[in-house]
Write a protein that holds these residues in place. Structure first.
Motif, PDB file in Angstrom:
ATOM      1  N   LYS A 125       0.789  -1.336  -0.007  1.00 38.00           N
ATOM      2  CA  LYS A 125      -0.001   0.052   0.049  1.00 38.00           C
ATOM      3  C   LYS A 125       0.794   1.335   0.070  1.00 38.00           C
ATOM      4  N   VAL A 126       2.034   0.970   0.121  1.00 33.34           N
ATOM      5  CA  VAL A 126       3.011   2.332   0.098  1.00 33.34           C
ATOM      6  C   VAL A 126       2.907   2.959  -1.401  1.00 33.34           C
ATOM      7  N   ASP A 127       2.502   1.705  -2.398  1.00 31.31           N
ATOM      8  CA  ASP A 127       2.268   2.467  -3.849  1.00 31.31           C
ATOM      9  C   ASP A 127       1.139   2.912  -3.887  1.00 31.31           C
ATOM     10  N   VAL A 128       0.105   2.839  -2.925  1.00 33.27           N
ATOM     11  CA  VAL A 128      -1.168   3.488  -3.258  1.00 33.27           C
ATOM     12  C   VAL A 128      -0.893   4.986  -2.552  1.00 33.27           C
ATOM     13  N   TRP A 129      -0.201   5.183  -1.881  1.00 33.05           N
ATOM     14  CA  TRP A 129      -0.077   6.359  -0.934  1.00 33.05           C
ATOM     15  C   TRP A 129       0.545   7.569  -2.369  1.00 33.05           C
ATOM     16  N   SER A 130       1.753   6.650  -2.962  1.00 36.29           N
ATOM     17  CA  SER A 130       2.556   7.285  -3.768  1.00 36.29           C
ATOM     18  C   SER A 130       1.780   7.819  -5.093  1.00 36.29           C
ATOM     19  N   ALA A 131       0.823   6.896  -5.564  1.00 37.26           N
ATOM     20  CA  ALA A 131      -0.002   7.150  -6.723  1.00 37.26           C
ATOM     21  C   ALA A 131      -1.129   8.136  -6.276  1.00 37.26           C
ATOM     22  N   GLY A 132      -1.348   8.395  -4.992  1.00 40.72           N
ATOM     23  CA  GLY A 132      -2.273   9.219  -4.608  1.00 40.72           C
ATOM     24  C   GLY A 132      -1.714  10.854  -4.519  1.00 40.72           C
ATOM     25  N   VAL A 133      -0.273  10.833  -4.137  1.00 43.96           N
ATOM     26  CA  VAL A 133       0.683  11.985  -4.461  1.00 43.96           C
ATOM     27  C   VAL A 133       0.588  12.603  -5.604  1.00 43.96           C
ATOM     28  N   VAL A 134       0.763  11.487  -6.525  1.00 48.80           N
ATOM     29  CA  VAL A 134       0.832  11.747  -8.292  1.00 48.80           C
ATOM     30  C   VAL A 134      -0.491  12.410  -8.319  1.00 48.80           C
ATOM     31  N   LEU A 135      -1.560  11.642  -8.334  1.00 45.24           N
ATOM     32  CA  LEU A 135      -3.041  12.234  -8.433  1.00 45.24           C
ATOM     33  C   LEU A 135      -3.352  13.641  -8.059  1.00 45.24           C
ATOM     34  N   TYR A 136      -2.851  13.970  -6.603  1.00 42.76           N
ATOM     35  CA  TYR A 136      -3.049  15.257  -6.043  1.00 42.76           C
ATOM     36  C   TYR A 136      -2.117  16.447  -7.212  1.00 42.76           C
ATOM     37  N   MET A 137      -0.920  15.876  -7.196  1.00 40.63           N
ATOM     38  CA  MET A 137      -0.078  16.810  -7.963  1.00 40.63           C
ATOM     39  C   MET A 137      -0.515  16.962  -9.254  1.00 40.63           C
ATOM     40  N   MET A 138      -1.299  15.998 -10.252  1.00 44.01           N
ATOM     41  CA  MET A 138      -2.179  16.307 -11.606  1.00 44.01           C
ATOM     42  C   MET A 138      -2.926  17.287 -11.195  1.00 44.01           C
ATOM     43  N   LEU A 139      -3.897  17.224 -10.284  1.00 48.23           N
ATOM     44  CA  LEU A 139      -5.083  18.176  -9.967  1.00 48.23           C
ATOM     45  C   LEU A 139      -4.510  19.497  -9.434  1.00 48.23           C
ATOM     46  N   ALA A 140      -3.261  19.613  -8.782  1.00 49.65           N
ATOM     47  CA  ALA A 140      -3.116  20.820  -8.114  1.00 49.65           C
ATOM     48  C   ALA A 140      -1.977  21.458  -8.914  1.00 49.65           C
ATOM     49  N   GLY A 141      -0.813  20.784  -9.206  1.00 49.21           N
ATOM     50  CA  GLY A 141       0.318  21.355  -9.611  1.00 49.21           C
ATOM     51  C   GLY A 141       1.329  21.400  -8.535  1.00 49.21           C
ATOM     52  N   PHE A 142       1.171  21.088  -7.320  1.00 44.75           N
ATOM     53  CA  PHE A 142       2.050  21.103  -6.412  1.00 44.75           C
ATOM     54  C   PHE A 142       1.873  19.828  -5.623  1.00 44.75           C
ATOM     55  N   ALA A 171      -4.723  -1.062  -4.363  1.00 46.23           N
ATOM     56  CA  ALA A 171      -4.705  -0.467  -5.693  1.00 46.23           C
ATOM     57  C   ALA A 171      -5.922  -0.719  -6.463  1.00 46.23           C
ATOM     58  N   GLU A 172      -6.625  -1.998  -6.256  1.00 50.94           N
ATOM     59  CA  GLU A 172      -7.884  -2.451  -6.787  1.00 50.94           C
ATOM     60  C   GLU A 172      -9.038  -1.595  -6.624  1.00 50.94           C
ATOM     61  N   GLN A 173      -9.091  -1.192  -5.258  1.00 48.23           N
ATOM     62  CA  GLN A 173     -10.208  -0.416  -4.813  1.00 48.23           C
ATOM     63  C   GLN A 173     -10.024   0.944  -5.470  1.00 48.23           C
ATOM     64  N   ALA A 174      -8.747   1.673  -5.551  1.00 51.51           N
ATOM     65  CA  ALA A 174      -8.609   2.827  -6.304  1.00 51.51           C
ATOM     66  C   ALA A 174      -8.836   2.775  -7.734  1.00 51.51           C
ATOM     67  N   LEU A 175      -8.595   1.665  -8.277  1.00 51.17           N
ATOM     68  CA  LEU A 175      -9.030   1.571  -9.761  1.00 51.17           C
ATOM     69  C   LEU A 175     -10.710   1.373 -10.019  1.00 51.17           C
ATOM     70  N   ARG A 176     -11.089   0.929  -9.148  1.00 49.52           N
ATOM     71  CA  ARG A 176     -12.727   0.559  -9.175  1.00 49.52           C
ATOM     72  C   ARG A 176     -13.354   1.818  -8.513  1.00 49.52           C
ATOM     73  N   ASN A 177     -12.864   2.907  -7.846  1.00 50.44           N
ATOM     74  CA  ASN A 177     -13.558   3.793  -7.294  1.00 50.44           C
ATOM     75  C   ASN A 177     -14.339   4.762  -8.450  1.00 50.44           C
ATOM     76  N   PRO A 178     -15.346   5.125  -8.070  1.00 50.32           N
ATOM     77  CA  PRO A 178     -16.543   5.518  -9.055  1.00 50.32           C
ATOM     78  C   PRO A 178     -15.789   6.849  -9.886  1.00 50.32           C
ATOM     79  N   TRP A 179     -14.762   7.592  -9.285  1.00 52.98           N
ATOM     80  CA  TRP A 179     -14.430   8.662 -10.159  1.00 52.98           C
ATOM     81  C   TRP A 179     -13.282   8.308 -11.087  1.00 52.98           C
ATOM     82  N   THR A 180     -12.392   7.289 -10.742  1.00 53.31           N
ATOM     83  CA  THR A 180     -11.576   6.680 -11.419  1.00 53.31           C
ATOM     84  C   THR A 180     -12.436   6.018 -12.673  1.00 53.31           C
ATOM     85  N   ALA A 181     -13.496   5.083 -12.399  1.00 51.19           N
ATOM     86  CA  ALA A 181     -14.252   4.567 -13.454  1.00 51.19           C
ATOM     87  C   ALA A 181     -14.838   5.302 -14.389  1.00 51.19           C
ATOM     88  N   SER A 182     -15.368   6.834 -13.784  1.00 55.67           N
ATOM     89  CA  SER A 182     -16.110   7.604 -14.552  1.00 55.67           C
ATOM     90  C   SER A 182     -15.239   8.333 -15.625  1.00 55.67           C
TER      91      SER A 182
END
Length: 282
Positions: free
Chosen positions: A190-207, A259-270
């Motif tokens: 789940k350390v990878d899920v945290w890192s991927a969350g930071v990447v998503l935050y970066m994409m949406l915020a720019g920082f 990771a599977e749950q993040a992939l199936r999340n409604p925001w991701t899936a939509s």
């Protein structure tokens, strides 16, 4: 350089260099598999010894072979070895990486731009975890794109398998590393899920969500894990996207999404197209 490698491929030019070696553009001489490839050459001298970096880098070909092929992971085709280097023949991804795309855009990505990229990333991460592999260094610089624009998770030099038990060691990049890693505890995939969350935050915020002037300040911010959504930046971001970020950047590992749950999340899936009228506790 390996004679066997030079019989099969023609070296063209160096296209990148890192702490442990270089990445070069090679052209295949095999008419049954024409095309261009990236060859990552790891210097044996730079990874000699029993340190963690050495162990991981020398296991990278084995891990990539375990994970290949997958549409969102850089594929390994051949491995060659000579007296000084280990050479891996990989997919060529010579366009801008995700970090460069963000810099070139000069603005945060919209949700409809970020979500398809995030879905591809999480498909790669979920595939790794299904095969017992933790990447441990997910960041925009390691998210590449092939000539068709398909996302490819790359650089498995810090990856390790977790099927035999928890992992340990301070591995990763300060902005993206999970708090349990910084704290020196044993950890899992789940350390990878945290890192991927930071990447998503970066994409949406720019920082990044957790930052500081030095590595120590960044690590302290990660340990506090005080996740905020500044109104100026996140005012137009949907509640669903912020909810997903909260669930990924959750210090409580038992409550952090897989990771599977993040992939199936409604925001991701939509594809980032969601109902913005839901109540948002931010």
């Amino acid at each position: 350089m390996s004679e066997a490698l030079l019989r099969e491929y023609r070296v063209c030019e160096e296209i990148g260099r890192g702490r442990f070696g270089a990445v070069s553009l090679f052209q295949s001489l095999d008419p049954t598999r024409p095309g261009s490839f990236a060859v990552k050459s790891i210097s044996k001298a730079s990874v000699s010894g029993d340190d963690l970096d050495s162990q991981c880098l020398l296991s990278e070909p084995k891990i990539l072979s375990l994970l290949s092929p997958h549409p969102n992971i850089v594929q390994i085709y051949d491995v060659y070895e000579d007296s000084t280097h280990l050479h891996m023949v990989l997919d060529l991804c010579n366009g801008p990486d995700l970090h460069q795309l963000l810099v070139n855009a000069g603005r945060p990505f919209s949700e409809s731009e970020a979500a398809p990229l995030f879905a591809q990333l999480m498909r790669a991460v979920a595939h790794c975890h299904r095969h017992g592999v933790a990447h441990r260094d997910i960041k925009p610089d390691n998210i590449l794109f092939d000539p068709t624009g398909r996302l490819k998770l790359a650089d498995f030099g810090s990856a390790d398998t977790f099927s035999a038990g928890p992992l340990s060691g301070l591995v990763g990049t300060p902005y993206y590393v999970a708090p349990e890693v910084v704290a020196g505890r044993a950890y899992g995939e789940k350390v990878d899920v945290w890192s991927a969350g930071v990447v998503l935050y970066m994409m949406l915020a720019g920082f990044p969500p957790f930052y500081g002037e030095t590595a120590v300040e960044i690590f302290n911010a990660v340990l506090r894990a005080n996740l905020r959504f500044p109104v100026r930046t996140f005012g137009s971001v949907s509640p669903a996207a912020k909810d997903l970020l909260r669930r990924m950047l959750c210090k409580d590992i038992s409550r952090r999404l897989s990771a599977e749950q993040a992939l199936r999340n409604p925001w991701t899936a939509s594809g980032g197209v969601v109902d913005n009228d839901k109540n948002d506790p931010t």
